[in-house]
Each structure stands twice: as structure tokens, then as C-alpha cells.
Design an enzyme around this catalytic site. Structure first.
Site, PDB file in Angstrom:
ATOM      1  N   ARG A   1     -22.600  31.926  20.944  1.00 50.46           N
ATOM      2  CA  ARG A   1     -22.332  31.320  22.247  1.00 50.46           C
ATOM      3  C   ARG A   1     -23.645  30.794  22.810  1.00 50.46           C
ATOM      4  O   ARG A   1     -24.568  31.573  23.053  1.00 50.46           O
ATOM      5  CB  ARG A   1     -21.715  32.361  23.187  1.00 50.46           C
ATOM      6  CG  ARG A   1     -21.479  31.809  24.571  1.00 50.46           C
ATOM      7  CD  ARG A   1     -20.857  32.798  25.565  1.00 50.46           C
ATOM      8  NE  ARG A   1     -20.896  32.163  26.875  1.00 50.46           N
ATOM      9  CZ  ARG A   1     -21.356  32.710  27.993  1.00 50.46           C
ATOM     10  NH1 ARG A   1     -21.768  33.971  28.007  1.00 50.46           N
ATOM     11  NH2 ARG A   1     -21.398  32.022  29.096  1.00 50.46           N
TER      12      ARG A   1
ATOM     13  N   HIS B   1     -24.374  26.498  32.256  1.00 49.08           N
ATOM     14  CA  HIS B   1     -24.948  27.826  32.482  1.00 49.08           C
ATOM     15  C   HIS B   1     -26.118  27.670  33.463  1.00 49.08           C
ATOM     16  O   HIS B   1     -27.266  27.946  33.129  1.00 49.08           O
ATOM     17  CB  HIS B   1     -25.359  28.475  31.170  1.00 49.08           C
ATOM     18  CG  HIS B   1     -25.528  29.972  31.228  1.00 49.08           C
ATOM     19  ND1 HIS B   1     -24.860  30.833  30.368  1.00 49.08           N
ATOM     20  CD2 HIS B   1     -26.276  30.767  32.034  1.00 49.08           C
ATOM     21  CE1 HIS B   1     -25.215  32.101  30.649  1.00 49.08           C
ATOM     22  NE2 HIS B   1     -26.089  32.082  31.651  1.00 49.08           N
TER      23      HIS B   1
ATOM     24  N   GLU C   1     -20.147  32.261  34.845  1.00 54.38           N
ATOM     25  CA  GLU C   1     -20.329  33.033  36.082  1.00 54.38           C
ATOM     26  C   GLU C   1     -20.389  32.163  37.342  1.00 54.38           C
ATOM     27  O   GLU C   1     -21.433  32.073  38.004  1.00 54.38           O
ATOM     28  CB  GLU C   1     -21.583  33.898  35.989  1.00 54.38           C
ATOM     29  CG  GLU C   1     -21.515  34.878  34.834  1.00 54.38           C
ATOM     30  CD  GLU C   1     -22.579  35.955  34.899  1.00 54.38           C
ATOM     31  OE1 GLU C   1     -23.502  35.865  35.730  1.00 54.38           O
ATOM     32  OE2 GLU C   1     -22.480  36.920  34.118  1.00 54.38           O
TER      33      GLU C   1
ATOM     34  N   ASN D   1     -17.619  38.358  31.630  1.00 49.38           N
ATOM     35  CA  ASN D   1     -18.985  38.881  31.534  1.00 49.38           C
ATOM     36  C   ASN D   1     -18.998  40.178  32.325  1.00 49.38           C
ATOM     37  O   ASN D   1     -18.689  40.165  33.529  1.00 49.38           O
ATOM     38  CB  ASN D   1     -19.990  37.934  32.188  1.00 49.38           C
ATOM     39  CG  ASN D   1     -20.222  36.655  31.402  1.00 49.38           C
ATOM     40  OD1 ASN D   1     -19.500  36.362  30.440  1.00 49.38           O
ATOM     41  ND2 ASN D   1     -21.215  35.884  31.816  1.00 49.38           N
TER      42      ASN D   1
ATOM     43  N   TYR E   1     -21.140  44.071  32.830  1.00 52.72           N
ATOM     44  CA  TYR E   1     -22.293  44.906  32.474  1.00 52.72           C
ATOM     45  C   TYR E   1     -22.217  46.298  33.072  1.00 52.72           C
ATOM     46  O   TYR E   1     -22.817  47.230  32.549  1.00 52.72           O
ATOM     47  CB  TYR E   1     -23.588  44.259  32.985  1.00 52.72           C
ATOM     48  CG  TYR E   1     -23.985  42.994  32.261  1.00 52.72           C
ATOM     49  CD1 TYR E   1     -23.437  41.766  32.616  1.00 52.72           C
ATOM     50  CD2 TYR E   1     -24.908  43.034  31.225  1.00 52.72           C
ATOM     51  CE1 TYR E   1     -23.804  40.601  31.957  1.00 52.72           C
ATOM     52  CE2 TYR E   1     -25.291  41.877  30.556  1.00 52.72           C
ATOM     53  CZ  TYR E   1     -24.735  40.664  30.919  1.00 52.72           C
ATOM     54  OH  TYR E   1     -25.103  39.521  30.259  1.00 52.72           O
TER      55      TYR E   1
ATOM     56  N   GLU F   1     -19.906  38.193  27.700  1.00 50.66           N
ATOM     57  CA  GLU F   1     -21.212  38.849  27.828  1.00 50.66           C
ATOM     58  C   GLU F   1     -21.042  40.335  28.122  1.00 50.66           C
ATOM     59  O   GLU F   1     -20.175  40.733  28.908  1.00 50.66           O
ATOM     60  CB  GLU F   1     -22.050  38.266  28.984  1.00 50.66           C
ATOM     61  CG  GLU F   1     -22.741  36.982  28.661  1.00 50.66           C
ATOM     62  CD  GLU F   1     -23.565  36.451  29.834  1.00 50.66           C
ATOM     63  OE1 GLU F   1     -24.108  37.260  30.622  1.00 50.66           O
ATOM     64  OE2 GLU F   1     -23.651  35.218  29.958  1.00 50.66           O
TER      65      GLU F   1
END
Ligand code: GBH
Length: 482
Positions: free
Chosen positions: A84, A129, A174, A315, A317, A383
């Protein structure tokens, strides 16, 4: 409640895809070469005094613009199914507009995709991005509706020039960071602080741009190219502080609707989540505005945006706890409008990024929430990853990946979530936005002190290679009977 981590020893399905990610501004360098135009990140990084940690810039970064063949060789050695990466709008259209197409910029991405294909690696392309042409920012950027057409013009060039070899597109990375970070709280370029107004205007235009690109692909390119177009939306898992409190449970749901729902609800169900509409309308009235600070879509726009996805990117985390509150929240704009308290206990395992606490069970929970909220969509983890100080013996990164991927496997196996693949952030250490090079997320170490930017596999790269090979995150895997 699922709040324990048990390592899953079930193999991932044969058709499950493993990959790694980067983004143009974070790795390419060559910021002014071969006709590339200036982006908002070039502008921010060249501002004096610099807002970036240690005055770092992405001028050279990992130098991937010159080293893409070496990068692809590393990817081939890693054995990943896909890579990606993102395309810099300013390499393709230096002025932002389609009156001047820069062939050298197009060639870079053509060569990169060709090199990937030659090595059996599927390109997964992020079309945006965060590196907006500065020329478009000078006209207001994502706050000016003009950008919807500019973005769709840009998308047309990408689909027609690269669509033969690219089968997976992500319109945006995002959107929440683009809009809240860029135009709300000044944490991302162009560092504009207009909380409560700017981020909502941005999102409104960005959603139309996303829909325009998806519809363009659907109507003019899909039949010949047979690819898929999705969007990468970021969110944490928001865990109610107490399941004995209905108010906390409701507050956590509200926060998630303000987060993933801000973008996914218009795309999947049509229009902003009702809780966002209601809360922002009431607060705007209390603040003396004549109408809601949240812009309204027309019925036609709602229909135009609804259904514009072939899969949803996630995404993710970390996890936060959420408390209901009656007290005014010290945050601003979008974060304050949700009227909740978000926090992370100090005792949760940390990383090199203040916001990134290691909470693997959050992965299973956010995936189950996505399944239930959006009619069991096809999901790509676009992600997930861990930051440290850059050591080669990165056992903590391995442990993070192992537990998060295990939790993801639980979501698939125990909750029936339809996950098509997993993408580790990041392939290599790179320019981490306002944090510069001070936080490292890479599977490969990059020597930023050497002009050659030598790449060295960390322990985690060697570990991930085995995961990709065996489709298994522990030693003693068994085959799942799904
Ligand atoms: C992603 O952003 C980006 O897509 C990628 O480019 C980046 O390198 C990577 O992750 C690592 O950061 O107000 O302090 O709580 C991650 C998005 C960044 C969203 C931190 C939440 C919280 C900031 N997250 N942010 S804070």
C-alpha cells in the site's frame, strides 16, 4: 466483556492478504524534482520557525523516489501479497489542476507498479495521503467546494493512466486527520485552526470528492478494469468506562459515531450519524449560531454519496476509555461536540507515541462494531502498527503485531467479521508528520544519517515474513474449521 488477550493459534484463510504500507510524503523525498509542485507538507516543513520536531522535513525522507527498485526487492523478500503506497497529487498535477499533467511524475508510479507486478506484489493505491497541492490550499483547500471537481479530475487521470495495473484504490487516507487535524485543531498541514467550523466544511467537501471518484470509476472504468474502490477511515476502539453505566455505554457509541461514523455513515447509510446532527444542532443554537455548524447535505447529495464503496478500510492503533460527562470538555470543535471524556489509563502499555497504548482486544471490538453497524462490510485493515525509538531488536513491536493480529483472527473466527487482509504500518521508518523522525514505526530500519538511506530489516521484519509465509502468528498453528 472481551478484555483479555489470548493468542489465537488458528491459521488465516488461504486467500487472506498480508501487506505493508507507506505514504508518498513520508518516504519519497525528491520534493522538488522532475516537475513536482509544492504540497502543503512541503510548505509546513519549510516554515521558519519549523513546527516539526527537530526541524525535520520530508525533503529527502527515505529517498524512495530514487530507491523504489530497492524497496520492491525488500518487499519481495518479505513475501507480502500487497504494497500500500500513496500517490503525490503534486507529482501528477504540479498546479493541482489538470491543465498541466507531469509525465515524469506519472512515470514514477507506472514504474513502481510495474516493478511490483513483476515481483508478484499487488499494488494498493491511496490516492490522497495528506499532501494537497499548495496551489489548491491557496484557494481554501478542502474548505472550498471547488476542490471536489479538482479531486475528481485528478482521480480520472489516475484511473485512466494506472488503472490497468492497479486493482485496489483508496480515495483517502484518514479523512478525520485531514479535516480535524488540518482545519480544526491545527495538528496536520495546513495547520489551520477553525474548530467547530473548518473540520466540518472540509469533511463535507471530502465526502463529495470521495463519492465523485467512486462514481466515476463505477460508470467509466469498472467494466474494463474490474478493480475495487474504498476509503481508509481511522478510529480507535472506544470502550465504555463502565458497563454498569448506560450513560457511559451511550457516550462510547456517540464517540464512535463522531469518529468512524462521521465518514462511514454518509457512505454506507446516507447522511451524517443522527447523533452528530442532533448534538451539533443543539450546541450551535446554544452558542447563538443561526443554524447548525454541521453543514447539511441535500436529499440528492445524500443519495449520491450513499453506497459509494466496494470495501471499507480501517486504520486502527489503539483504544480509549469513554465517560459520559455534563462538564464542559477542554477540547475544541469536533472533539468537544461529542460531549464525552476520552482518556487512556497510565498503566496501559505505552509506545513512543503518546496516543498509542497497546490494547489488543480493541481490535476485535472495533471489527465487531463495524460488522454490526455497517451491514457486514468487506473490511481491509489498511493500517495497524507500533512506534518505538528505532531499535533493531524490536521485540515489543513483534508482541504488538502478534497480539493485534491474534485479536483480528478472533474477530473473523468468533464474530464472523469479513476481513480480506491486513496491512502493517509501516514498511520502514519514515517521516512521522509533526513528530518528524522521532517516532519509528518501520519493519525496516532506515539510516537517516547516511546519504544512501540504507534499509536494514528489524527483528519484526523477519517475524512478519514468517507470518506471511505461514498465515499464522504463533508457532503451533492449526487449521480453522470455518
Ligand atoms: C496514521 O495516523 C497515518 O495514516 C500515518 O501516515 C502515520 O504515519 C501513522 O498512522 C502513525 O501515526 O491528539 O495526540 O491523541 C494515525 C492516526 C494519529 C490518529 C494520532 C489519532 C491522535 C493524536 N492517529 N492521533 S492525539
Amino acid at each position: 466483556a472481551i478484555t483479555e488477550d489470548v493468542l489465537n493459534n488458528r491459521r488465516f484463510p488461504d486467500d487472506f492478504l498480508f501487506g505493508v504500507a507507506t505514504a508518498s510524503y513520508q518516504v519519497e523525498g525528491a520534493w522538488n524534482e522532475d516537475g513536482k509542485g509544492e504540497s502543503i507538507w512541503d510548505r509546513v516543513c519549510h516554515t521558519v520557525p519549523s513546527p516539526i520536531t527537530n526541524n525535520d522535513t520530508g525533503d529527502i525522507a527515505c529517498d524512495s523516489y530514487h530507491k523504489y527498485k530497492e524497496d520492491v526487492a525488500l518487499l519481495a523478500d518479505l513475501g507480502v501479497d500487497f504494497y500500500r503506497f500513496s500517490i503525490a497529487w503534486t507529482r501528477i498535477l504540479p498546479t493541482g489542476f489538470n491543465n498541466n499533467i507531469n509525465q515524469a511524475g506519472l512515470n514514477y508510479y507506472k514504474n513502481l507498479t510495474k516493478e511490483l507486478r513483476a515481483n508478484g506484489i499487488e499494488p494498493v493505491v491511496t490516492m490522497y495521503h495528506w499532501d494537497l497541492p499548495q496551489s489548491l490550499q491557496d484557494l481554501g483547500g478542502w474548505q472550498n467546494e471547488l476542490i471536489v471537481d479538482s479531486y475528481v479530475d485528478y482521480a480520472r487521470i489516475l484511473f485512466s493512466e494506472l488503472g490497468d495495473s492497479v486493482k485496489y484504490w483508496l480515495t483517502f487516507n484518514e479523512a478525520k486527520q485531514v479535516c480535524d487535524g488540518g482545519y480544526g485543531v491545527a495538528q496536520k498541514a495546513p495547520l489551520i485552526e477553525s474548530p467547530g467550523i473548518g473540520e466540518y466544511l472540509c469533511a463535507h467537501n471530502l465526502l463529495k470528492a470521495h463519492a465523485g471518484a467512486w462514481r466515476l470509476y463505477d460508470e467509466e472504468f469498472r467494466k474494463d478494469q474490474e478493480g475495487k474502490v474504498g476509503i481508509a477511515i481511522d478510529t480507535s476502539w472506544y470502550e465504555p468506562f463502565s458497563y454498569n453505566s448506560t450513560a457511559d455505554i451511550e457516550a462510547a457509541e456517540t464517540k464512535q459515531q463522531f469518529s468512524y461514523g462521521w465518514y462511514a455513515n454518509p457512505i454506507v447509510h446516507g447522511d451524517y450519524p443522527w447523533v452528530m446532527q442532533a448534538k451539533i444542532a443543539v450546541r450551535s443554537e446554544q452558542e447563538g449560531f443561526g443554524k447548525s455548524r454541521l453543514p447539511e447535505f441535500t436529499q440528492e447529495e445524500i443519495k449520491y454519496i450513499k453506497g459509494t464503496y466496494d470495501f471499507l478500510g480501517l486504520n486502527t492503533y489503539s483504544t480509549s476509555l469513554i465517560n459520559a460527562t455534563d462538564d464542559p470538555d477542554p477540547s475544541k470543535g469536533w472533539a468537544q461536540d461529542a460531549e464525552v471524556i476520552e482518556w487512556q489509563p497510565d498503566e496501559w502499555e505505552g509506545s513512543s507515541s503518546s496516543w498509542l497504548k497497546v490494547v489488543p482486544w480493541g481490535m476485535r471490538k472495533i471489527l465487531r462494531w463495524l460488522k454490526e453497524t455497517y451491514n457486514n462490510p468487506r473490511i481491509l485493515i489498511t493500517e495497524n502498527g507500533y512506534s518505538d525509538n528505532g531499535t533493531l531488536a524490536d521485540d515489543k513491536r513483534i508482541s504488538y503485531y502478534q497480539r493485534y493480529m491474534s485479536s483480528l483472527r478472533d474477530a473473523m473466527e468468533l464474530d464472523g467479521v469479513d476481513v480480506m487482509g491486513y496491512c502493517a504500518w509501516s514498511m520502514m521508518d519514515n517521516f512521522e508528520w509533526l513528530a518528524g523522525y522521532s517516532e519509528k514505526f518501520g519493519l525496516y530500519h532506515v539510516d537517516f544519517n547516511s546519504p544512501n538511506r540504507e534499509r536494514t530489516p528489524k527483528k519484526s521484519a523477519i517475524w512478519y515474513k514468517r507470518v506471511v509465509e505461514t498465515k499464522c502468528v504463533v508457532d503451533d498453528c492449526v487449521d480453522a474449521k470455518l
